[in-house]
Design an enzyme around this catalytic site. Sequence first.
Site, short mmCIF file in Angstrom:
data_model
loop_
_atom_site.label_atom_id
_atom_site.label_comp_id
_atom_site.label_asym_id
_atom_site.label_seq_id
_atom_site.Cartn_x
_atom_site.Cartn_y
_atom_site.Cartn_z
N LYS A 86 0.81 -1.21 0.00
CA LYS A 86 0.00 0.00 0.00
C LYS A 86 0.85 1.27 0.00
O LYS A 86 0.32 2.37 -0.11
CB LYS A 86 -0.90 0.02 1.24
N ARG A 108 12.33 -6.77 12.18
CA ARG A 108 13.14 -7.44 11.14
C ARG A 108 12.79 -6.74 9.84
O ARG A 108 11.60 -6.61 9.50
CB ARG A 108 12.78 -8.92 11.10
N HIS A 136 22.57 -7.94 13.24
CA HIS A 136 21.61 -8.86 13.85
C HIS A 136 22.13 -9.09 15.26
O HIS A 136 22.69 -10.14 15.58
CB HIS A 136 21.58 -10.16 13.05
#
Lengths: 306, 429
Positions: A86, A108, A136
Amino acid sequence: MSLKRKDLTGIASLSPDEIMLILETADSFKEVTGREIKKVPALRGKTVVNFFFEPSTRTRTSFELAAKRLSADVINFSPSSSSIVKGESLLDTARNIEAMQADIIVLRHPSAGAAETLARGVKSSVINAGDGWHEHPTQALLDLFTLREKKLEFKGLRVAIVGDLAHSRVARSNIYALTKLGAEVRAVGPPTMIPACLEQLGVRVYYDMDEALHGVDVIMMLRLQLERQGRALFPTIREYSRLYGLTADRLRLAEPGALVMHPGPVNRGVEIAPEVADSFSSVILDQVANGVAVRMGVLYLLSGAN
Amino acid sequence: MAILIQGGRVIDPGRVNGPADVLIENGKIVAVGHNLAMPSRGQGASLHTIDATGQLVLPGFVDLHVHLREPGFEYKETIQTGTASAVAGGFTSVCCMPNTNPVNDNQAITEFILDQARAAGNAHVFPVGAVTKGSEGKELAEIGDLRRAGCVAISDDGRPVMNSLVMRRAMEYALAFDLPVIDHCEDLHLSEGGCMNEGLVSTQLGLQGIPAAAEDVMVARNLALAELTGARLHLAHVSTAGSVRMVREAKARGIRVTAEACPHHFSLTEEAVRDFNTLAKMNPPLRTWQDIQAIKEGLRDGTIDVIATDHAPHAPQDKQREFAEAPFGIVGLETALPLTLALVEEGVLSLEAAVAKLTTAPAQAFSLPKGTLAPGADADVVVVDAQRQWEVDPSRFRSKSTNTPFAGWKVKGLATTTIVAGKVVYEFA
């Protein structure tokens, strides 16, 4: 002692003391995960949103379990299919989640820097669960936790990180973490997978895996993104595996008792031979188990519950 | 209508450098000299005196590289707001790139741009036409028509012509009209997916890098093609030490090439990206300290002829995105002057040489009848307070967009009055 920061967006900005604090906090939660009733009320009444723009089973599940064991309310939100299509921006989506009184957002995202951008824009705490090739941090922390659990000293520890370092957030976070704690890090891979100026991060670069493995205490194998074949990074999976796959023969080049790690999911027979993945050297399943304890520690420290 | 600018120091590079008055009448420079008097007039004549004591009186600046975004992206900038931004920064002539929507690859778009510019009544606008239809890099645009409609050069800008044969033909064809061919030098294969300079910072941030070689490879190609064809080549926004070296060598061998550098490429390094700041994301990317030194040396020894802004407005919603997704580019028209004067302060350029990089040199590169205060020339003049210190505050920009990495910078040097064709179009308030 507490973690005096709102967010955990990467290892690069953590001090060695902060890293050790997280590991020590995780120790006490590891004990909880071994109990009959694996739950403590530390985060009761808090809301944790798992905000995953990339498919991930194990990291999301690990965070979800960690939050639930701390008695937080957990929402899993995977906007990859809805909002991105969108055209809603990351920040707008996050502000909507924040408006629902999320205390901690676990993000994430495929773009490097997404966690930092989000953290600047919302009042909730943000935990980076992987942003592009950048960082990470909880993976590196659980790797450290696992090494520590195996009674290894970080100072002077010889660690080889093998594979596609250029496109690996796990490699970056581990390089930052291990070098901060005094380990000797060897980066191993074909030159196409070694990013520019990597030595300046305090690591030694090797193109020859056999040479690199001599005398190492730990071998961290990175997952090969198989779809990168055809991007001129390596000719074939066969050749990659022959040059940089961890076989039982190669493992013998390392120190006796050397540990083998992998962030998963493993491409068996590509970067790691099945008999190595399943050997006594392998701590791959310990890593997964410890992931929950470490993430409990991080959630706890950032929630301000202490 | 007459304007007398009194008491300033006039620098008209190569012609005048010292205290002088400037008299303007009917849109033209009438005289530059000492103790000029306002011509006597009958009742009702419009006479205007500007006191430039302690200030510089310069030819209005000429920017060879701006994006005015109209038609197609009016939410970022319009020809009206872009030229208002130009005159606020001392620029009286701007060359606008063709990457609008639709692309300026035909006479109708060129005429539309010129009409809008006339209606805006700020700076002169000189459109740059596309090299290929739709800037798709395949078929040549109607370059003769573009020329006739008013284009002063051709470029496919951010979508550089990758096919070397097409580039060769474009250069040859442009020779018929003596049109400069501009190239944004970037090998799109080498840069694919990249969003900042390739180096230590890109490695630390995990962002895909654009190696300096992506620019150098295309500079080398273009210089070879310019040598082959004899065309007039203009290299946009040179950002690497390698480019500077090759252009220097090519000029020494007599190849017809001019080159521009942007203020951000000699003022900032890749370090500006460190916190994933999309306001420091541009293409070519901010490079290293060594590249900055090479660009400064190139400006000093004349290898780089021109300072141009690559003014590239983007709306907040464009820039407030993940770093890799955000568009390239920053606004530059209202910060170029102080950043250029900083080179004078640093001893890289003399004041006159710095002024030349903004006036005579760009005018010459594109054969524009601009950038001079010679009697008879169009009266495009800027009065500059070179000592005036100010803080960059994007909310005060005339541009519709505020995407600058220089917000909060304490800088020195400000355009106080800008005159275009004998009319005061901007006064610093």
